[in-house]
Scaffold this active site. Structure first.
Site, PDB file in Angstrom:
ATOM      1  N   LYS A  13       0.834  -1.211   0.000  1.00 57.86           N
ATOM      2  CA  LYS A  13       0.000   0.000   0.000  1.00 57.86           C
ATOM      3  C   LYS A  13       0.864   1.255   0.000  1.00 57.86           C
ATOM      4  O   LYS A  13       0.649   2.182  -0.770  1.00 57.86           O
ATOM      5  CB  LYS A  13      -0.924   0.043   1.241  1.00 57.86           C
ATOM      6  CG  LYS A  13      -1.876  -1.108   1.360  1.00 57.86           C
ATOM      7  CD  LYS A  13      -2.763  -0.981   2.588  1.00 57.86           C
ATOM      8  CE  LYS A  13      -1.998  -0.967   3.908  1.00 57.86           C
ATOM      9  NZ  LYS A  13      -1.306  -2.236   4.202  1.00 57.86           N
ATOM     10  N   ARG A  88      -9.007   1.224   8.945  1.00 56.67           N
ATOM     11  CA  ARG A  88      -8.630  -0.162   9.198  1.00 56.67           C
ATOM     12  C   ARG A  88      -9.720  -0.905   9.953  1.00 56.67           C
ATOM     13  O   ARG A  88      -9.564  -2.095  10.221  1.00 56.67           O
ATOM     14  CB  ARG A  88      -7.351  -0.187  10.045  1.00 56.67           C
ATOM     15  CG  ARG A  88      -6.078  -0.519   9.263  1.00 56.67           C
ATOM     16  CD  ARG A  88      -4.931  -0.594  10.251  1.00 56.67           C
ATOM     17  NE  ARG A  88      -3.770  -1.271   9.765  1.00 56.67           N
ATOM     18  CZ  ARG A  88      -2.685  -0.656   9.292  1.00 56.67           C
ATOM     19  NH1 ARG A  88      -2.650   0.646   9.170  1.00 56.67           N
ATOM     20  NH2 ARG A  88      -1.643  -1.369   8.944  1.00 56.67           N
ATOM     21  N   ARG A 127      11.220  -6.319   4.535  1.00 55.84           N
ATOM     22  CA  ARG A 127      11.038  -4.855   4.469  1.00 55.84           C
ATOM     23  C   ARG A 127      12.094  -4.149   5.313  1.00 55.84           C
ATOM     24  O   ARG A 127      12.395  -4.564   6.436  1.00 55.84           O
ATOM     25  CB  ARG A 127       9.642  -4.486   4.980  1.00 55.84           C
ATOM     26  CG  ARG A 127       9.452  -2.986   5.114  1.00 55.84           C
ATOM     27  CD  ARG A 127       8.022  -2.558   5.089  1.00 55.84           C
ATOM     28  NE  ARG A 127       7.197  -3.165   6.114  1.00 55.84           N
ATOM     29  CZ  ARG A 127       5.863  -3.016   6.176  1.00 55.84           C
ATOM     30  NH1 ARG A 127       5.232  -2.294   5.273  1.00 55.84           N
ATOM     31  NH2 ARG A 127       5.196  -3.594   7.138  1.00 55.84           N
ATOM     32  N   ARG A 160      11.492  -2.964  10.954  1.00 53.88           N
ATOM     33  CA  ARG A 160      10.578  -2.378  11.937  1.00 53.88           C
ATOM     34  C   ARG A 160      10.296  -3.367  13.059  1.00 53.88           C
ATOM     35  O   ARG A 160      10.208  -4.568  12.826  1.00 53.88           O
ATOM     36  CB  ARG A 160       9.254  -2.010  11.254  1.00 53.88           C
ATOM     37  CG  ARG A 160       9.255  -0.638  10.633  1.00 53.88           C
ATOM     38  CD  ARG A 160       8.130  -0.403   9.687  1.00 53.88           C
ATOM     39  NE  ARG A 160       6.829  -0.884  10.145  1.00 53.88           N
ATOM     40  CZ  ARG A 160       5.708  -0.745   9.444  1.00 53.88           C
ATOM     41  NH1 ARG A 160       5.719  -0.142   8.264  1.00 53.88           N
ATOM     42  NH2 ARG A 160       4.570  -1.207   9.902  1.00 53.88           N
ATOM     43  N   ARG A 171      -0.434  -9.497  13.240  1.00 54.90           N
ATOM     44  CA  ARG A 171      -0.954  -8.410  12.395  1.00 54.90           C
ATOM     45  C   ARG A 171      -1.828  -8.959  11.273  1.00 54.90           C
ATOM     46  O   ARG A 171      -2.834  -8.354  10.904  1.00 54.90           O
ATOM     47  CB  ARG A 171       0.213  -7.593  11.820  1.00 54.90           C
ATOM     48  CG  ARG A 171       0.933  -6.824  12.913  1.00 54.90           C
ATOM     49  CD  ARG A 171       2.170  -6.162  12.392  1.00 54.90           C
ATOM     50  NE  ARG A 171       1.863  -5.101  11.458  1.00 54.90           N
ATOM     51  CZ  ARG A 171       2.734  -4.598  10.579  1.00 54.90           C
ATOM     52  NH1 ARG A 171       3.948  -5.096  10.516  1.00 54.90           N
ATOM     53  NH2 ARG A 171       2.377  -3.626   9.787  1.00 54.90           N
TER      54      ARG A 171
HETATM   55  P1  ADP Z   1       2.273  -1.777   3.238  1.00 53.39           P
HETATM   56  O1  ADP Z   1       2.346  -0.275   3.159  1.00 53.39           O
HETATM   57  O2  ADP Z   1       1.058  -2.340   2.583  1.00 53.39           O
HETATM   58  O3  ADP Z   1       2.463  -2.294   4.623  1.00 53.39           O
HETATM   59  P2  ADP Z   1       4.837  -1.690   1.827  1.00 53.39           P
HETATM   60  O4  ADP Z   1       4.526  -0.754   0.695  1.00 53.39           O
HETATM   61  O5  ADP Z   1       5.682  -1.168   2.938  1.00 53.39           O
HETATM   62  O6  ADP Z   1       3.487  -2.357   2.388  1.00 53.39           O
HETATM   63  O7  ADP Z   1       5.508  -2.988   1.181  1.00 53.39           O
HETATM   64  C1  ADP Z   1       5.893  -4.109   2.000  1.00 53.39           C
HETATM   65  C2  ADP Z   1       7.242  -4.654   1.523  1.00 53.39           C
HETATM   66  O8  ADP Z   1       7.098  -5.255   0.235  1.00 53.39           O
HETATM   67  C3  ADP Z   1       8.320  -3.592   1.380  1.00 53.39           C
HETATM   68  O9  ADP Z   1       9.547  -4.180   1.743  1.00 53.39           O
HETATM   69  C4  ADP Z   1       8.289  -3.234  -0.102  1.00 53.39           C
HETATM   70  O10 ADP Z   1       9.536  -2.744  -0.551  1.00 53.39           O
HETATM   71  C5  ADP Z   1       7.923  -4.573  -0.733  1.00 53.39           C
HETATM   72  N1  ADP Z   1       7.109  -4.462  -1.938  1.00 53.39           N
HETATM   73  C6  ADP Z   1       6.116  -3.555  -2.184  1.00 53.39           C
HETATM   74  N2  ADP Z   1       5.542  -3.786  -3.397  1.00 53.39           N
HETATM   75  C7  ADP Z   1       6.194  -4.872  -3.918  1.00 53.39           C
HETATM   76  C8  ADP Z   1       6.065  -5.623  -5.141  1.00 53.39           C
HETATM   77  N3  ADP Z   1       5.124  -5.314  -6.058  1.00 53.39           N
HETATM   78  N4  ADP Z   1       6.865  -6.686  -5.306  1.00 53.39           N
HETATM   79  C9  ADP Z   1       7.779  -7.037  -4.377  1.00 53.39           C
HETATM   80  N5  ADP Z   1       7.966  -6.367  -3.216  1.00 53.39           N
HETATM   81  C10 ADP Z   1       7.181  -5.309  -2.977  1.00 53.39           C
HETATM   82  P1  AMP Z   2       1.379   0.508   8.937  1.00 54.18           P
HETATM   83  O1  AMP Z   2       2.553   1.410   8.833  1.00 54.18           O
HETATM   84  O2  AMP Z   2       0.202   0.954   8.105  1.00 54.18           O
HETATM   85  O3  AMP Z   2       1.732  -0.948   8.680  1.00 54.18           O
HETATM   86  O4  AMP Z   2       0.858   0.599  10.451  1.00 54.18           O
HETATM   87  C1  AMP Z   2       1.691   0.161  11.516  1.00 54.18           C
HETATM   88  C2  AMP Z   2       0.859   0.006  12.775  1.00 54.18           C
HETATM   89  O5  AMP Z   2       0.293   1.288  13.162  1.00 54.18           O
HETATM   90  C3  AMP Z   2      -0.339  -0.933  12.681  1.00 54.18           C
HETATM   91  O6  AMP Z   2      -0.001  -2.300  12.859  1.00 54.18           O
HETATM   92  C4  AMP Z   2      -1.218  -0.385  13.819  1.00 54.18           C
HETATM   93  O7  AMP Z   2      -0.753  -0.795  15.080  1.00 54.18           O
HETATM   94  C5  AMP Z   2      -0.995   1.121  13.716  1.00 54.18           C
HETATM   95  N1  AMP Z   2      -1.983   1.754  12.812  1.00 54.18           N
HETATM   96  C6  AMP Z   2      -1.738   2.352  11.626  1.00 54.18           C
HETATM   97  N2  AMP Z   2      -2.865   2.810  11.078  1.00 54.18           N
HETATM   98  C7  AMP Z   2      -3.873   2.466  11.932  1.00 54.18           C
HETATM   99  C8  AMP Z   2      -5.281   2.633  11.929  1.00 54.18           C
HETATM  100  N3  AMP Z   2      -5.916   3.236  10.897  1.00 54.18           N
HETATM  101  N4  AMP Z   2      -5.987   2.155  12.975  1.00 54.18           N
HETATM  102  C9  AMP Z   2      -5.368   1.552  14.003  1.00 54.18           C
HETATM  103  N5  AMP Z   2      -4.061   1.338  14.067  1.00 54.18           N
HETATM  104  C10 AMP Z   2      -3.298   1.787  13.044  1.00 54.18           C
END
Ligand code: ADP
Ligand code: AMP
Length: 214
Positions: A13, A88, A127, A160, A171
């Site tokens: 995302k 969420r 990641r 992280r 999660r």
């Molecule tokens: P989210 O915001 O949904 O938690 P991220 O954008 O941080 O996810 O992506 C999660 C991990 O997957 C990161 O390490 C990112 O670099 C990697 N990633 C994102 N999109 C792709 C893709 N299309 N193919 C492979 N790896 C990806």
């Molecule tokens: P993210 O960076 O989107 O993966 O979010 C990391 C963490 O932040 C999540 O696992 C939750 O603990 C918290 N968080 C982020 N967005 C929300 C939300 N909209 N509602 C509740 N918790 C959130």
């Protein structure tokens, strides 16, 4: 253009939201980034949020909703915004719908980045995040140019706390229980679009742009 990014944690995302925000010159609003910035700065909100985040739980709606409602009413959001990680829960989605209703607006798209659980574990384990500028990498698919160093700002990139294997499973189950119902919620509103998030990053982006510009 007002867009919500839906999908499991680690689905991509944030990766996509950043590119959408750049392309359309609209703000990328990530609640996760906002909480992490608060933790880094030692604020009261950060202290409260950290207790939930470290366990893989959601931060309570009452700490989350007002923050987003304030943010989307700031001047830079007049031409739209990309929400990443919000809503969420159903109550968060209802709060967003109600807040926009009040100003005669509505979301345009909810884009579900669909990635099965088995890929997610690998995505989150690999990641690496820059806690200074928010950039995100993956040790295999999207590596930094210099190992361990953010391409964008030169700070260290880290695994992280909540991407450690023991928290990832939690999660994912929280996602299926509390967040996945939003797919039906936005389908019922007629704005749900789905993309195959297992494809390469550029292909996912191209699919999203095709949806937004149809
Ligand atoms: P989210 O915001 O949904 O938690 P991220 O954008 O941080 O996810 O992506 C999660 C991990 O997957 C990161 O390490 C990112 O670099 C990697 N990633 C994102 N999109 C792709 C893709 N299309 N193919 C492979 N790896 C990806
Ligand atoms: P993210 O960076 O989107 O993966 O979010 C990391 C963490 O932040 C999540 O696992 C939750 O603990 C918290 N968080 C982020 N967005 C929300 C939300 N909209 N509602 C509740 N918790 C959130």
């Amino acid at each position: 253009m007002k867009i919500i990014m839906l999908g499991a944690p680690g689905a991509g995302k944030g990766t996509q939201a950043k590119q959408i925000a750049d392309k359309y010159s609209i703000p990328h609003i990530s609640t996760g980034d906002i909480f992490r910035a608060n933790i880094k700065n030692g604020t009261e909100l950060g202290k409260k949020a950290k207790q939930f985040m470290d366990q893989g739980l959601l931060v309570p709606d009452e700490l989350t909703c007002d923050l987003v409602m304030d943010r989307i009413q700031q001047d830079d959001c007049v031409n739209g915004f990309v929400l990443d990680g919000f809503p969420r829960t159903i109550p968060q989605a209802e709060a967003l719908t109600a807040a926009l209703d009040n100003i005669n607006q509505k979301m345009d798209f909810a884009v579900d980045v669909d990635v099965p659980d088995e890929n997610i574990v690998n995505r989150m384990g690999g990641r690496r995040a820059c806690l200074s500028c928010g950039a995100t990498y993956h040790i295999v698919s999207i590596p930094t140019k210099v190992e361990g160093i953010c391409d964008r700002c030169g700070s260290e990139v880290v695994l992280r706390e909540d991407d450690k294997p023991e928290t990832v499973q939690k999660r994912l189950s929280v996602y299926h229980e509390q967040t996945q119902p939003l797919i039906d919620y936005y389908n019922n509103q007629g704005i749900l679009k789905s993309v195959d998030g297992t494809q390469a990053m550029d292909k996912v982006f191209a699919d999203i742009i095709a949806i937004l510009e149809k």
